[in-house]
Design an enzyme around this catalytic site. Structure first.
Site, PDB file in Angstrom:
ATOM      1  N   HIS A   1       0.268  14.733   2.692  1.00 49.68           N
ATOM      2  CA  HIS A   1      -0.640  13.745   3.039  1.00 49.68           C
ATOM      3  C   HIS A   1      -0.002  12.484   2.929  1.00 49.68           C
ATOM      4  O   HIS A   1       0.099  11.662   3.852  1.00 49.68           O
ATOM      5  CB  HIS A   1      -2.564  14.342   2.167  1.00 49.68           C
ATOM      6  CG  HIS A   1      -2.838  12.731   1.797  1.00 49.68           C
ATOM      7  ND1 HIS A   1      -4.456  12.867   3.322  1.00 49.68           N
ATOM      8  CD2 HIS A   1      -3.329  11.400   1.974  1.00 49.68           C
ATOM      9  CE1 HIS A   1      -5.276  11.953   3.293  1.00 49.68           C
ATOM     10  NE2 HIS A   1      -4.362  11.102   2.649  1.00 49.68           N
ATOM     11  N   GLU A   2       0.750  11.983   1.550  1.00 50.65           N
ATOM     12  CA  GLU A   2       0.371  10.823   1.427  1.00 50.65           C
ATOM     13  C   GLU A   2       1.439  10.761   2.832  1.00 50.65           C
ATOM     14  O   GLU A   2       2.723   9.530   2.161  1.00 50.65           O
ATOM     15  CB  GLU A   2       0.953  10.765  -0.061  1.00 50.65           C
ATOM     16  CG  GLU A   2       0.175  11.124  -1.079  1.00 50.65           C
ATOM     17  CD  GLU A   2      -1.155   9.987  -0.953  1.00 50.65           C
ATOM     18  OE1 GLU A   2      -0.500   9.136  -0.489  1.00 50.65           O
ATOM     19  OE2 GLU A   2      -2.102  10.218  -1.419  1.00 50.65           O
TER      20      GLU A   2
ATOM     21  N   HIS B   1       0.938   9.313   5.125  1.00 49.32           N
ATOM     22  CA  HIS B   1       0.854   7.797   5.186  1.00 49.32           C
ATOM     23  C   HIS B   1       1.910   6.602   5.447  1.00 49.32           C
ATOM     24  O   HIS B   1       2.594   5.844   5.826  1.00 49.32           O
ATOM     25  CB  HIS B   1      -0.139   6.988   3.821  1.00 49.32           C
ATOM     26  CG  HIS B   1      -1.049   7.272   3.721  1.00 49.32           C
ATOM     27  ND1 HIS B   1      -2.109   7.105   4.824  1.00 49.32           N
ATOM     28  CD2 HIS B   1      -2.149   7.899   3.005  1.00 49.32           C
ATOM     29  CE1 HIS B   1      -3.294   7.493   4.433  1.00 49.32           C
ATOM     30  NE2 HIS B   1      -3.370   8.909   3.216  1.00 49.32           N
TER      31      HIS B   1
ATOM     32  N   HIS C   1       3.931   7.302   8.314  1.00 50.17           N
ATOM     33  CA  HIS C   1       2.704   5.546   9.268  1.00 50.17           C
ATOM     34  C   HIS C   1       3.669   4.158   9.241  1.00 50.17           C
ATOM     35  O   HIS C   1       4.158   3.863   9.744  1.00 50.17           O
ATOM     36  CB  HIS C   1       2.021   6.201   9.455  1.00 50.17           C
ATOM     37  CG  HIS C   1       0.701   5.064  10.497  1.00 50.17           C
ATOM     38  ND1 HIS C   1      -0.029   5.269   9.802  1.00 50.17           N
ATOM     39  CD2 HIS C   1       1.307   5.245  11.254  1.00 50.17           C
ATOM     40  CE1 HIS C   1      -1.306   4.400  11.140  1.00 50.17           C
ATOM     41  NE2 HIS C   1      -0.453   4.175  12.030  1.00 50.17           N
TER      42      HIS C   1
HETATM   43 ZN   LIG Z   1      -5.034   8.889   2.727  1.00 48.87          ZN
END
Ligand SMILES: [Zn+2]
Length: 596
Positions: A386-387, A390, A393
């Site tokens: 998940h991290e 980010h 991105h």
């Molecule tokens: Zn998040």
């Protein structure tokens, strides 16, 4: 737990890429102060000439890039060991500097707004380099019809500072003043029925405890319901009033305006989902069956359906799994993510004084960083991917976009992280060895969609009702809110679910309602992510390159346009329907595993 000084350097993030010592960091704070003063000296002359405007906007960018770097250093350094007074001091100096800069530069936006798009286009003809700021100015000019006279703006600012009190009162009441009751836990020991024990109590296998806990918790909010209704009504009235004062059709229009999200996206989410409640209700039926209950209550929603001896992972194993799971995104993506592990972008383990939780942050011109508190569970695998979603991105956006267009908004932020979680889910499912392992994964995936899609849409539904009450000048009183809440539970959860009286007070414990029309983005985000992940796994190449373009685009377009180009149109029911379909398929697979 280890002290920070005892942690092996290769397990920590390498902050020397930002600053090698605190002296150079402090020197940069002074550089930023100087840049802010130079910008402030342009007050009153910002829009005088094309040349002058360009000079000031590019100075503003250089200051922004440097500010991102000092902010990252201060925060990451502080979060590594919050008990260290030297780190705290470095952090506080930055805080102080930033608030003084904020005041000094508050003139910039209103002054830029004295221009219009035609003026700005003329400036571009004179100074073509100004076209770099076209998108920024386009977004700014959209506010034009909603900006008031200077005197009215000052009044709005003062009013705004009072408006924050409602949230503050709610916080003071629920965090500081209310004494939550103590109940007995499974072993007959004292357990405080407060928010901190929410997950622990509701995941307990002991149904009696769950019921005692939930009734004690919500019963406490019920006792204070008049006060809480007043704070919520005050907050809602403020937002309705602010929207009216700024010529917005409603508070919902005002909330969606900054990112140019069409109202249809919000309405479409709720109306589509209201028509797709059968899978949710079927899931509740399955819970009832597996748990062997004759009735199902809210406090039965979190107890795990699969009790399995948890497997644990080393960080090296986690790294291999996470990198293998993102293989569908291509070798380049994988290689870039590998850098996060190999070049110390990650702070891996907990240590004494380290910030809890997990996050990722981009640093323009350097690379992203991520904080973890890895303990080796399967949840931790999802947290890492998940991290790093980010982080990637930011990595792609920062290395493609100019600074002014690089940062992305919340509406798209959770897409990158959730796509990765979906890829991990599919990877682990494919590589699972036992039926229990599959059942656990499927069950977690279902709970994720239930709490992010269905529950947040439910909240969004309730929120819209609350604001419409105020907009129609109808009284916002506990009875009305509770009655609406009860009817929404009946609608969403169906006849197989028992809505206890205490549950009709649940709205009074939700802090997000003080930040209007925010939570719907969790529901749209997960829908977009599920759609994109499916596309990536099924369609390959074309879907992948559209998705990578989305990551590279950062904040260079409206979020709805960025997502449309990536392959999901959030103004249509399709992405919501695909998420529901994913929920349905997962539910069927779970039924197969559990019931045979
Ligand atoms: Zn998040």
């Amino acid at each position: 737990m280890k002290l920070r000084s005892e942690v092996a350097p290769q397990d920590t993030w390498d902050l020397s890429e930002l600053y090698t010592d605190s002296q150079t960091y402090l020197a940069d704070l002074e550089v930023i102060r100087g840049m802010a003063d130079e910008l402030a000296a342009g007050k009153g002359h910002l829009a005088d000439s094309a040349e002058g405007l360009y000079r000031l906007l590019s100075l503003n960018d250089r200051m922004g890039i440097l500010a991102e770097r000092v902010c990252a250093y201060a925060r990451l350094n502080f979060d590594s060991d919050m008990g260290d007074p030297e780190r705290k001091d470095l952090y506080e100096r930055l805080d102080y500097l930033l608030s003084s800069i904020g005041e000094k530069l508050a003139f910039m936006e209103p002054e830029l707004l004295t221009l219009d798009l035609t003026d700005f286009q003329k400036f571009i003809e004179e100074k073509p380099e100004l076209s770099l700021y076209s998108w920024m100015m386009t977004k700014l000019f959209r506010q034009k019809n909603h900006v008031l006279s200077t005197e009215q703006e000052e009044l709005m600012t003062r009013m705004g500072s009072v408006a924050g009190s409602f949230d503050k009162i709610f916080d003071d009441l629920t965090v500081n003043d209310i004494v939550f009751p103590t109940i007995l836990d499974e072993e007959g020991k004292d357990l405080v029925a407060n928010e901190a024990n929410y997950r622990k109590a509701l995941e307990s296998k002991d149904r009696g405890l769950r019921e005692r806990y939930y009734k004690a918790l919500l019963g406490t909010y019920e006792k204070y319901v008049n006060t809480i209704t007043s704070t919520l009504a005050g907050n809602t009235k403020y937002h309705v009033l602010a929207a009216k004062s700024r010529n917005y059709a409603s508070s919902l229009h005002r909330a969606l305006a900054p990112n140019n999200i069409p109202i249809e996206v919000y309405d479409n989410l709720i109306s589509t989902l209201r028509g797709q409640l059968k899978p949710l209700q079927d899931y509740l039926d399955l819970r009832k069956k597996v748990l062997d209950y004759t009735d199902l209550h809210f406090y039965d929603l979190f107890v795990p359906l699969v009790q399995r001896k948890a497997r644990s992972y080393t960080f090296a194993e986690a790294k291999d799994i996470v990198l293998a799971a993102v293989a569908p995104l291509g070798e380049a993506y994988q290689a870039n993510m590998r850098r996060a592990f190999d070049e110390r972008w990650i702070d891996i383990y907990p240590n004494k004084g380290k910030a809890t939780g997990a996050y990722a942050t981009g640093v323009y011109g350097i690379h992203p960083y991520s904080l973890l508190n890895f303990a080796g569970t399967m949840d931790d695998l999802f947290t890492i991917i998940h991290e790093l979603g980010h982080a990637m991105h930011s990595f792609y956006s920062d290395s493609t976009q100019p600074f002014v267009d690089a940062s992305y908004c919340i509406f798209t932020a959770e897409v990158a992280s959730t796509v990765n979680e979906n890829l991990l889910f599919h990877y682990l499912l494919e590589h699972s060895e036992t039926s229990e392992e599959r059942a656990e994964l499927l069950s977690q995936h279902l709970d994720g969609i239930r709490s992010t899609l269905y529950r947040q849409a439910f909240f969004a539904d309730f929120e819209r009702f609350m604001h419409q009450l105020v907009e129609k000048d109808e009284p916002m009183i506990p009875q009305v809110l509770c009655a609406q809440y009860r009817s929404l539970y009946a609608l969403y959860y169906g006849t197989g679910f028992t809505t206890d009286d205490c549950l009709t007070f649940e709205w009074s414990r939700i802090p997000h309602f003080y930040r209007p029309f925010y939570v719907y983005q969790y529901a749209t985000g997960i829908s977009a992510a599920i759609s994109l992940a499916k596309g990536i796994l099924q369609d390959g190449e074309t879907a992948v390159s559209a998705y990578l373009n989305f990551l590279k685009s950062g904040g260079s377009k409206d979020p709805i346009d960025l997502l449309r180009e990536a392959g999901v149109d959030m103004s249509t029911p399709q992405p919501i329907l695909r998420a529901v379909e994913d929920f349905r398929e997962t539910l069927d697979a779970l039924k197969d595993e559990l019931l045979g």
